[in-house]
Design an enzyme around this catalytic site. Structure first.
Site, short mmCIF file in Angstrom:
data_model
loop_
_atom_site.label_atom_id
_atom_site.label_comp_id
_atom_site.label_asym_id
_atom_site.label_seq_id
_atom_site.Cartn_x
_atom_site.Cartn_y
_atom_site.Cartn_z
CB SER A 142 13.15 -34.55 6.03
OG SER A 142 14.51 -34.76 5.63
CE1 TYR A 155 14.28 -36.02 10.97
CE2 TYR A 155 15.87 -36.35 9.20
CZ TYR A 155 14.97 -35.54 9.87
OH TYR A 155 14.75 -34.26 9.44
#
Length: 266
Positions: A142, A155
């Protein structure tokens, strides 16, 4: 549609979103598939659709990668099936909730899925790829891997692991016929956001990419042999400069003396 090497791709998180699109595109490119996810009915529907449209062989492999027994079954599949030539580590979870507002048990499960499961599946696949002298691993990271302030820090930390792990693995396997790509999506129009409590409709439209465009761009980067693919980054020179700075620092990061700025003033 560009062509790919024949073989079988095992895709995790394949029942919807980015994973389902990888399944579709890879089947169109000539791959047979092993589809891994928790939702059996979605997997079966996707498999039937892909078989009908492409004629490719599609195996449904239900598994919850947060469950040790299920994860072990997928690991065994990767070790034992010599027909698998591509592993797409797509399964993952995330949240936008600030660190101190997050439940630590939920964060631990996120780490188990985003880091531990991905690592174990890679360890299961890579030795066979090396022994056969060919194979490829696509790890879905990501943009928060390099911008951890953007969303929840656990995350971001988990996706930073995926990026660093992919870069190190590529370095180790570069001369062994195994390709490794890390894909860094930005905001993408999938149910990821709604699952995390922030529907994608609440995001500025100009930062949200269609999932189809994301996967098509990522696969083009894969075909070109990119180590890291960031589909949303228009100025690739910015990434090149970032990487160049990192490599410039690398030889100077370990020394037997502290830097002068850390020496006590006389």
């Amino acid at each position: 549609m560009t062509s790919f090497q024949p073989g079988t791709a095992l895709i995790t998180g394949a029942s919807s979103g980015i994973g389902a699109l990888y399944a579709d595109r890879l089947a169109q490119g000539g791959y047979d598939l092993v589809l891994v996810a928790r939702n059996v009915e979605r997997l079966k529907a996707l498999a039937n659709d892909i078989r009908t449209r492409t004629g490719r062989a599609v195996e449904v492999f239900p598994a919850d990668l947060n469950d040790a027994v299920s994860l072990a079954k997928v690991e065994a599949k990767l070790r034992q099936d010599a027909g698998i030539t591509l592993l797409v580590n797509n399964a993952g979870s995330g949240t936008h909730t600030p660190l101190l507002d997050s439940d630590v048990e939920q964060m631990s499960r996120m780490i188990d899925l985003n880091v531990t499961a991905l690592t174990r599946l890679t360890y299961a696949a890579a030795p066979g790829f090396v022994a056969r002298g060919s194979g490829a691993i696509i790890n879905i990271s990501s943009i928060v891997a390099i911008s951890p302030e953007t969303l929840n820090g656990v995350y971001g930390g988990s996706k930073a692991f995926v990026l660093a792990f992919s870069q190190s693995l590529r370095h180790e396997l570069a001369d062994k016929g195994v390709r490794v790509q890390a894909v860094l999506p930005g905001a993408t129009a999938t149910d990821f956001w709604a699952t995390g409590g922030l529907p994608v409709e609440h995001l500025p439209a100009e930062i949200v990419m269609r999932a189809e465009d994301l996967v098509d761009a990522a696969l083009l980067g894969f075909e070109r042999g990119e180590a890291v693919t960031i589909p949303s980054l228009h100025q690739v020179e910015e990434w090149n400069a970032y990487e160049a700075a990192r490599h410039t620092m690398a030889p100077h990061l370990s020394s037997n003396t502290p830097a002068p700025r850390y020496r006590a003033a006389v």
